[in-house]
Design a protein around this motif. Sequence first.
Motif, PDB file in Angstrom:
ATOM      1  N   PHE A 128     -19.502 -12.207 -21.539  1.00 31.34           N
ATOM      2  CA  PHE A 128     -18.727 -13.349 -22.001  1.00 31.34           C
ATOM      3  C   PHE A 128     -17.497 -12.849 -22.761  1.00 31.34           C
ATOM      4  N   SER A 129     -16.455 -13.699 -22.827  1.00 32.69           N
ATOM      5  CA  SER A 129     -15.273 -13.331 -23.595  1.00 32.69           C
ATOM      6  C   SER A 129     -15.429 -13.826 -25.030  1.00 32.69           C
ATOM      7  N   THR A 130     -14.726 -13.166 -25.926  1.00 31.64           N
ATOM      8  CA  THR A 130     -14.805 -13.545 -27.336  1.00 31.64           C
ATOM      9  C   THR A 130     -13.855 -14.699 -27.615  1.00 31.64           C
ATOM     10  N   LYS A 131     -14.076 -15.342 -28.749  1.00 31.19           N
ATOM     11  CA  LYS A 131     -13.174 -16.407 -29.191  1.00 31.19           C
ATOM     12  C   LYS A 131     -11.977 -15.779 -29.894  1.00 31.19           C
ATOM     13  N   ASP A 132     -10.968 -16.605 -30.223  1.00 28.47           N
ATOM     14  CA  ASP A 132      -9.815 -16.111 -30.969  1.00 28.47           C
ATOM     15  C   ASP A 132     -10.258 -15.674 -32.360  1.00 28.47           C
ATOM     16  N   LYS A 133      -9.667 -14.598 -32.832  1.00 24.62           N
ATOM     17  CA  LYS A 133     -10.014 -14.104 -34.163  1.00 24.62           C
ATOM     18  C   LYS A 133      -9.147 -14.743 -35.243  1.00 24.62           C
ATOM     19  N   SER A 134      -8.294 -15.644 -34.849  1.00 25.83           N
ATOM     20  CA  SER A 134      -7.411 -16.310 -35.813  1.00 25.83           C
ATOM     21  C   SER A 134      -7.715 -17.813 -35.844  1.00 25.83           C
ATOM     22  N   HIS A 135      -6.867 -18.561 -36.495  1.00 24.09           N
ATOM     23  CA  HIS A 135      -6.972 -20.023 -36.605  1.00 24.09           C
ATOM     24  C   HIS A 135      -8.283 -20.461 -37.251  1.00 24.09           C
ATOM     25  N   GLY A 136      -8.666 -19.765 -38.311  1.00 23.98           N
ATOM     26  CA  GLY A 136      -9.820 -20.189 -39.090  1.00 23.98           C
ATOM     27  C   GLY A 136     -11.154 -19.666 -38.606  1.00 23.98           C
ATOM     28  N   CYS A 137     -11.207 -18.931 -37.514  1.00 24.55           N
ATOM     29  CA  CYS A 137     -12.475 -18.384 -37.014  1.00 24.55           C
ATOM     30  C   CYS A 137     -12.629 -16.967 -37.554  1.00 24.55           C
ATOM     31  N   SER A 138     -13.385 -16.804 -38.628  1.00 29.58           N
ATOM     32  CA  SER A 138     -13.462 -15.494 -39.265  1.00 29.58           C
ATOM     33  C   SER A 138     -14.750 -14.751 -38.930  1.00 29.58           C
ATOM     34  N   LEU A 139     -15.866 -15.453 -38.829  1.00 34.84           N
ATOM     35  CA  LEU A 139     -17.147 -14.765 -38.666  1.00 34.84           C
ATOM     36  C   LEU A 139     -17.799 -14.986 -37.311  1.00 34.84           C
ATOM     37  N   SER A 140     -17.418 -16.033 -36.613  1.00 33.08           N
ATOM     38  CA  SER A 140     -18.177 -16.407 -35.419  1.00 33.08           C
ATOM     39  C   SER A 140     -17.400 -16.224 -34.118  1.00 33.08           C
ATOM     40  N   TYR A 141     -16.578 -15.175 -34.034  1.00 36.51           N
ATOM     41  CA  TYR A 141     -15.789 -15.012 -32.814  1.00 36.51           C
ATOM     42  C   TYR A 141     -16.578 -14.320 -31.704  1.00 36.51           C
ATOM     43  N   ARG A 142     -17.761 -13.774 -31.992  1.00 31.69           N
ATOM     44  CA  ARG A 142     -18.583 -13.156 -30.956  1.00 31.69           C
ATOM     45  C   ARG A 142     -19.789 -14.029 -30.572  1.00 31.69           C
ATOM     46  N   THR A 143     -19.774 -15.281 -30.932  1.00 32.21           N
ATOM     47  CA  THR A 143     -20.870 -16.179 -30.564  1.00 32.21           C
ATOM     48  C   THR A 143     -20.631 -16.741 -29.168  1.00 32.21           C
ATOM     49  N   MET A 144     -21.652 -17.369 -28.610  1.00 34.37           N
ATOM     50  CA  MET A 144     -21.569 -17.845 -27.236  1.00 34.37           C
ATOM     51  C   MET A 144     -20.967 -19.236 -27.105  1.00 34.37           C
ATOM     52  N   GLY A 145     -20.877 -19.992 -28.156  1.00 33.64           N
ATOM     53  CA  GLY A 145     -20.312 -21.339 -28.073  1.00 33.64           C
ATOM     54  C   GLY A 145     -21.378 -22.365 -27.762  1.00 33.64           C
ATOM     55  N   SER A 146     -21.024 -23.381 -27.019  1.00 32.83           N
ATOM     56  CA  SER A 146     -21.940 -24.468 -26.722  1.00 32.83           C
ATOM     57  C   SER A 146     -22.986 -24.039 -25.693  1.00 32.83           C
ATOM     58  N   THR A 147     -24.208 -24.550 -25.855  1.00 32.47           N
ATOM     59  CA  THR A 147     -25.287 -24.198 -24.924  1.00 32.47           C
ATOM     60  C   THR A 147     -25.643 -25.313 -23.968  1.00 32.47           C
TER      61      THR A 147
END
Length: 136
Positions: A60-79
């Motif tokens: 899976f691709s990671t989320k953006d590391k900016s715009h307020g996403c500090s800790l959860s950029y390596r999560t999977m998102g919605s299930t």
Amino acid sequence: MIFINKGIKLFFYKKKLILLNIIKYINLNKFYLNFYIYSLLIKNISKGKGFQGVIKRWGFSTKDKSHGCSLSYRTMGSTGQCQDPGRVFKGKKMPGRMGGKHFSIYSKIFLRQNNYFYIRKILPGIKNDFLKVKVL
């Protein structure tokens, strides 16, 4: 027949890179070495990597590391969806144990020198690991 996985060797042939996996025949019975062996069925267990997240396990691709996403950029998102199915479907790609599975591979022999066999496919597992091989 029992073989040992001796690792990968790189060759350059006509400006092309060729990867060959080396396996060594270690059984005390040298009966099979008197005959021409054409193809093998190799069984092995892949290298276990423990509990991994979706980025390493499924690519899976990671989320953006900016715009307020500090800790959860390596999560999977919605299930799953909202109330309509109301559940997570079976087979959803999620974090879990990675590796440590049984593999069977058919391969033809590329080159043979005494007890060493060179095959064109890359075998799963670790170096100096025992392989279960059946001659075809």
